[in-house]
Motif scaffolding. Sequence first.
Motif, PDB file in Angstrom:
ATOM      1  N   ARG A 253      50.678  48.470  42.522  1.00  8.78           N
ATOM      2  CA  ARG A 253      49.240  48.641  42.357  1.00  8.78           C
ATOM      3  C   ARG A 253      48.950  49.853  41.481  1.00  8.78           C
ATOM      4  O   ARG A 253      49.203  50.989  41.867  1.00  8.78           O
ATOM      5  N   ASP A 255      45.861  51.552  39.098  1.00 11.50           N
ATOM      6  CA  ASP A 255      44.442  51.484  38.745  1.00 11.50           C
ATOM      7  C   ASP A 255      44.278  51.043  37.300  1.00 11.50           C
ATOM      8  O   ASP A 255      45.014  51.476  36.408  1.00 11.50           O
ATOM      9  N   GLY A 256      43.293  50.179  37.083  1.00  9.87           N
ATOM     10  CA  GLY A 256      42.983  49.749  35.723  1.00  9.87           C
ATOM     11  C   GLY A 256      43.773  48.549  35.254  1.00  9.87           C
ATOM     12  O   GLY A 256      43.700  48.182  34.076  1.00  9.87           O
TER      13      GLY A 256
END
Length: 297
Positions: A253, A255-256
Amino acid sequence: MELRHLRYFIAVAEELHFGRAALVLGISQPPLSQQIQALEQEIGARLFERTNRRVELSEAGRLFLEEARRVLVQVDKAADVARRAQLGELGELKIGFTSSAPFNSTIPQAIFSFRQRFPAVHLNLREMSSTQVADALVDDVIEVGIMRPLPLPDTLTEIELSREPLVAVLSAKHPLAQGNEEGLFLSALALEPFVFFPRSYGSGLYAQLLSLARDAGFSPHFAQEAGEAMTIIGLVAAGLGVSVLPASYQRMRIDGVVYRPLLDPVAVSAVWLVQRKDQRSPMAAAFVALLTDGVEL
């Protein structure tokens, strides 16, 4: 001097009686007495003080007894080590694996089970590209390889452990990330710059991506290259391009970044277990058995 001489001596030293020692050893008394005399002559020291009524250890015999017991203990230990090594319970097992292999749940489970079952075996785990895994097997540097499909030399054999779908890796701000939760076809990425492993890295995914793109009617433009999947995903998050990776990478995981299934029917990637055809290592056989449990061979 033979090991039986030490065992004969220890039996007499513990019983302090040639007759009882002979019974313990399962031999007659005269040969036992002869063997002890031969041992004393070879050593050059009297090990027992004998009279018509009793047998006692001499000072030399007392010291020799301690060392003889140590020798037999060490011999038994050596024999046990050899037996356990033959059964694959001791030693070192060298395994080469591609960077995506640990994300396949069956592999860490097999490693954990192997460590639980054979705690005395040292697992030497080496991260490599698929090409490096094959080369290391040929050169006898590793015993077991876990890799993505590649053409293999005749000396190696493979077992398909699993298959997983490929996914498109997109920046969360990319237009294709919106409204394509169900997935998209690879052809939708035809005009996009790709972030991917370099050809020289030897990843089996490189050749597969080229083949899939060819079937989709385009040749991918590789704008950025990176040798680590984490770096590839990070560069995608930075908006430097798109990528295609096995679905197991969705567990990372970042971000973005969003992941979208590829709808092309052949957009799947296999994980192979590879070893030499002449593999004789019992440790390797035990690990392979754990990893292939339930896999149709």
